[in-house]
Design a protein around this motif. Structure first.
Motif, mmCIF file in Angstrom:
data_model
loop_
_atom_site.group_PDB
_atom_site.id
_atom_site.type_symbol
_atom_site.label_atom_id
_atom_site.label_comp_id
_atom_site.label_asym_id
_atom_site.label_seq_id
_atom_site.Cartn_x
_atom_site.Cartn_y
_atom_site.Cartn_z
ATOM 1 N N VAL A 58 -39.296 15.733 39.419
ATOM 2 C CA VAL A 58 -39.584 16.840 39.703
ATOM 3 C C VAL A 58 -39.410 17.122 41.442
ATOM 4 O O VAL A 58 -38.786 17.787 41.737
ATOM 5 N N GLY A 59 -39.014 15.597 41.674
ATOM 6 C CA GLY A 59 -38.889 15.849 42.960
ATOM 7 C C GLY A 59 -36.965 15.502 43.423
ATOM 8 O O GLY A 59 -36.583 16.672 44.372
ATOM 9 N N GLU A 61 -35.113 16.912 41.622
ATOM 10 C CA GLU A 61 -35.192 18.440 40.644
ATOM 11 C C GLU A 61 -35.336 19.537 41.702
ATOM 12 O O GLU A 61 -33.881 20.332 42.049
ATOM 13 N N TYR A 62 -35.900 19.441 42.846
ATOM 14 C CA TYR A 62 -35.686 19.635 43.942
ATOM 15 C C TYR A 62 -35.184 20.111 45.280
ATOM 16 O O TYR A 62 -33.943 21.063 45.559
ATOM 17 N N GLY A 63 -34.413 18.870 44.495
ATOM 18 C CA GLY A 63 -33.492 18.058 46.175
ATOM 19 C C GLY A 63 -31.959 18.463 45.518
ATOM 20 O O GLY A 63 -31.117 18.433 45.476
ATOM 21 N N ILE A 65 -30.990 20.892 43.751
ATOM 22 C CA ILE A 65 -31.030 22.543 43.440
ATOM 23 C C ILE A 65 -29.821 22.825 44.233
ATOM 24 O O ILE A 65 -28.517 23.561 43.851
ATOM 25 N N LYS A 69 -30.883 21.237 50.244
ATOM 26 C CA LYS A 69 -32.292 20.853 49.793
ATOM 27 C C LYS A 69 -31.522 19.087 49.400
ATOM 28 O O LYS A 69 -32.413 18.151 49.705
ATOM 29 N N ALA A 75 -39.090 16.826 51.745
ATOM 30 C CA ALA A 75 -39.310 18.055 51.034
ATOM 31 C C ALA A 75 -39.738 17.577 49.463
ATOM 32 O O ALA A 75 -40.329 18.590 48.680
ATOM 33 N N MET A 76 -38.852 16.796 48.970
ATOM 34 C CA MET A 76 -38.428 16.336 47.741
ATOM 35 C C MET A 76 -39.446 15.175 48.111
ATOM 36 O O MET A 76 -40.734 15.371 46.082
ATOM 37 N N GLN A 79 -42.568 17.263 46.526
ATOM 38 C CA GLN A 79 -42.734 18.302 46.029
ATOM 39 C C GLN A 79 -43.287 16.766 44.447
ATOM 40 O O GLN A 79 -44.230 17.404 43.303
#
Length: 172
Positions: A58-59, A61-63, A65, A69, A75-76, A79
């Motif tokens: 999940v973390g 995948e956020y990074g 994007i 990011k 932020a990672m 998440q």
């Protein structure tokens, strides 16, 4: 018409059979209990491993994007960590995020060979490996989550296991 129920030899055999079944049960039940607890612990370790892997994903995948990011480490982590804590029901989780330039293999060609980021120019959120490098270059982010699993019972001296799972995804 005696059916043998009052015969002393037959009733002694029945008593011996009941006694031996009791002894066998007393020997086998503790072993079965240990196996049962071990199976439960194995299932819990497997679940925790999956939960940590999913949280790291999940973390990452956020990074992954976009390139902006990819450099937002907090932020990672923000998440990944709550996802892990919610899944396994503990706050004993730590996650770290690695942006592309923090690892020696952050910039790779699609064939897996490493490109020195210095050869690509300064890699930052606003720049990327560009035309000075091959066109098939990918940046990767990596998130790693860790938790300490405590077993129900101590087996051969093992009462806790540190689980570490990570995810590595190419930045879009």
């Amino acid at each position: 018409m005696n059916q043998g129920s009052n015969h002393p030899e037959i009733s002694k055999r029945r008593f011996d059979a009941h006694g031996s079944m009791t002894v066998e049960a007393a020997l086998v039940l503790p072993i079965l209990l240990i196996v049962f607890i071990a199976v439960i612990d194995f299932g819990r370790v497997f679940y925790w491993s999956l939960a940590l892997s999913n949280a790291a994903r999940v973390g990452a995948e956020y990074g992954a994007i976009d390139r902006i990011k990819a450099y937002q480490e907090n932020a990672m982590v923000n998440q990944a960590q709550p996802a892990a804590e919610e899944a396994i029901g503990t706050t004993n989780v730590s996650c770290i995020a690695c942006p592309p330039d923090s690892t020696s293999d952050g910039c790779k060609k699609s064939d897996g060979s490493t490109i020195n980021p210095c050869l690509c120019g300064a890699i930052s959120p606003m720049q990327s490996c560009n035309d000075t490098c091959a066109s098939n270059v990918h940046l990767y982010v990596q998130v790693q989550c860790q938790a300490t699993f405590r077993t129900v019972s101590s087996y051969l001296g093992f009462s806790s296991i540190t689980l570490i799972r990570s995810a590595r995804i190419a930045v879009q």
